[in-house]
Design a protein around this motif. Sequence first.
Motif, PDB file in Angstrom:
ATOM      1  N   ALA A   1       0.833  -1.204   0.000  1.00 14.94           N
ATOM      2  CA  ALA A   1       0.000   0.000   0.000  1.00 14.94           C
ATOM      3  C   ALA A   1       0.866   1.251   0.000  1.00 14.94           C
ATOM      4  O   ALA A   1       1.817   1.364   0.777  1.00 14.94           O
ATOM      5  CB  ALA A   1      -0.919   0.001   1.214  1.00 14.94           C
ATOM      6  N   GLY A   2       0.558   2.163  -0.913  1.00  7.83           N
ATOM      7  CA  GLY A   2       1.289   3.411  -1.005  1.00  7.83           C
ATOM      8  C   GLY A   2       2.516   3.353  -1.882  1.00  7.83           C
ATOM      9  O   GLY A   2       3.146   4.381  -2.141  1.00  7.83           O
ATOM     10  N   GLN A   3       2.874   2.175  -2.363  1.00  7.54           N
ATOM     11  CA  GLN A   3       4.047   2.032  -3.236  1.00  7.54           C
ATOM     12  C   GLN A   3       3.589   1.836  -4.673  1.00  7.54           C
ATOM     13  O   GLN A   3       2.722   1.017  -4.948  1.00  7.54           O
ATOM     14  CB  GLN A   3       4.905   0.852  -2.802  1.00  7.54           C
ATOM     15  CG  GLN A   3       6.134   0.607  -3.679  1.00  7.54           C
ATOM     16  CD  GLN A   3       7.029  -0.477  -3.140  1.00  7.54           C
ATOM     17  OE1 GLN A   3       7.580  -0.367  -2.056  1.00  7.54           O
ATOM     18  NE2 GLN A   3       7.180  -1.559  -3.894  1.00  7.54           N
TER      19      GLN A   3
END
Length: 216
Positions: A180-182
């Motif tokens: 998540a977030g990458q």
Amino acid sequence: MSEGPVSLPAGARIVLASHNRKKLVELQRILAPEVEGLEEEQIVSAAGLGLPDVVEDAVTFEGNALKKARSVAAATGLVAIADDSGIAVDVLGGSPGIFSARWSGRHGDDEANNDLLLAQLSDVPDEHRAARFVCAAVAVHPDGRELVCRGEMPGLVLRERHGAGGFGYDPLFVPDDQPAGQALSAGELSPEAKDAISHRGKALRQLAGRIGDLLG
């Protein structure tokens, strides 16, 4: 196929039917740890044995991979492993697909292939740039037994290159399966992170789980 007998290194058990140096490194890195009792030095390449490249003129990934592996297995008397892979872009109807390596008209010209794909998608909005990498990996025994496996890595096509790692379309492709977030491109991922989620990693791990019977 070669003109005369092929000289094999002592202990060789598997031949990788590829002349792409970067792909060979990736194939060896993924495959060796997955097959019990197999050492990396027991995996040799068709290029290293002086075998000619095989024309990939089949109409599917599986067909191209089988054509290469059958030729190499017949020439060496060893189990041959081959893959064929490419990127399939939704708005292009699944193209470049099997033509990925020669999309620009020059086989293996990554820069030209990437430039052409970017130009073709220049006016396509971000929400419609979905694509997937596809890999068919096969193993062929000289006696005619064959294994065929397939792996896919979904994601989207960027508007410019990011990262200098990998090869082919990696700098243009962001895989979906990331923390998540990458949102790194396949060209920015470490080899280990890429192997864990890649189309080739998935296909080869399936193949490795079934190849014991072929190796005896």
